[in-house]
Design an enzyme around this catalytic site. Structure first.
Site, mmCIF file in Angstrom:
data_model
loop_
_atom_site.group_PDB
_atom_site.id
_atom_site.type_symbol
_atom_site.label_atom_id
_atom_site.label_comp_id
_atom_site.label_asym_id
_atom_site.label_seq_id
_atom_site.Cartn_x
_atom_site.Cartn_y
_atom_site.Cartn_z
ATOM 1 C CG HIS A 17 83.738 31.140 -32.988
ATOM 2 N ND1 HIS A 17 83.093 30.079 -33.567
ATOM 3 C CD2 HIS A 17 85.041 30.805 -32.951
ATOM 4 C CE1 HIS A 17 83.982 29.143 -33.886
ATOM 5 N NE2 HIS A 17 85.163 29.546 -33.519
ATOM 6 C CE LYS A 41 92.990 21.419 -40.122
ATOM 7 N NZ LYS A 41 92.928 22.322 -38.948
ATOM 8 N NE ARG A 95 88.501 26.435 -27.617
ATOM 9 C CZ ARG A 95 88.391 26.056 -28.871
ATOM 10 N NH1 ARG A 95 87.222 25.697 -29.343
ATOM 11 N NH2 ARG A 95 89.448 26.001 -29.654
ATOM 12 C CB SER A 133 83.374 24.615 -34.902
ATOM 13 O OG SER A 133 83.417 25.991 -34.705
#
Ligand code: ADP
Length: 172
Positions: A17, A41, A95, A133
């Protein structure tokens, strides 16, 4: 004046990030990091904790680049948040090809809803292209160091969470 919103969960912020934010600093005068308050979540860190870490690790970046960086929580539609922040760009990181399909769909839907806001995709350095993450948390709680992939402050906060889990497993 180029104003961007960089949205995500940032649970927690990683060097991937940060690499995107660093690159964004060369393009934008003002970056709002939008932290999604995704309580359904079950994030590891609260929104306040995620924002605090983001502020700590982006402060030196902002100073070096002369870009204003702020972190704020949001829920609801991203384009509405971007509009409130008077942003003309949404920044997303790419990515791998696996990110592409979802990101393309989101970018096109956002353009449909808000044609005056452009989505800009940035790629991190290849050293971070496999960092997420989710993976960081998995590896950390399975006992490996993640010091290569997150800033030291974030690693320390992960360690604190682990200690919290050990002392009160049902609450951490
Ligand atoms: P994650 O997908 O890791 O859970 P976020 O939802 O917080 O992270 O992601 C916010 C944005 O940052 C997304 O556009 C995501 O593709 C991008 N991003 C996350 N990690 C990286 C990385 N290592 N390299 C490039 N972009 C990244």
């Amino acid at each position: 004046m180029c104003r961007a919103v960089y949205p995500g969960s940032f649970d927690p912020i990683t060097n991937g990030h940060l690499d995107i934010i660093r690159r964004g600093c060369t393009l934008f005068d003002h970056i709002t990091i939008g932290v999604l308050s995704n309580e359904q979540k079950s994030p590891l860190f609260t929104v306040a904790e995620r924002i605090e870490m983001i502020r700590q690790v982006t402060e030196p970046l902002a100073e070096a680049a002369g870009t204003r960086i702020e972190a704020e929580s949001f829920d609801g539609l991203l384009v509405d948040f971007a509009k409130r922040k008077r942003a003309n760009c949404i920044v997303r990181g790419l990515r791998a090809v696996s990110d592409y399909e979802y990101e393309l769909q989101m970018a096109q839907m956002n353009r449909h809803m808000q044609p005056d806001i452009e989505t800009v995709f940035l790629m991190s350095a290849d050293t971070y292209s496999f960092v997420s993450s989710r993976l960081i948390k998995e590896i950390f709680f399975l006992g490996r160091s993640v010091g290569q992939f997150v800033p030291p402050i974030v690693e320390a906060r992960l360690q604190a969470k682990a200690r919290q889990r050990q002392s009160a497993p049902e609450r951490a």
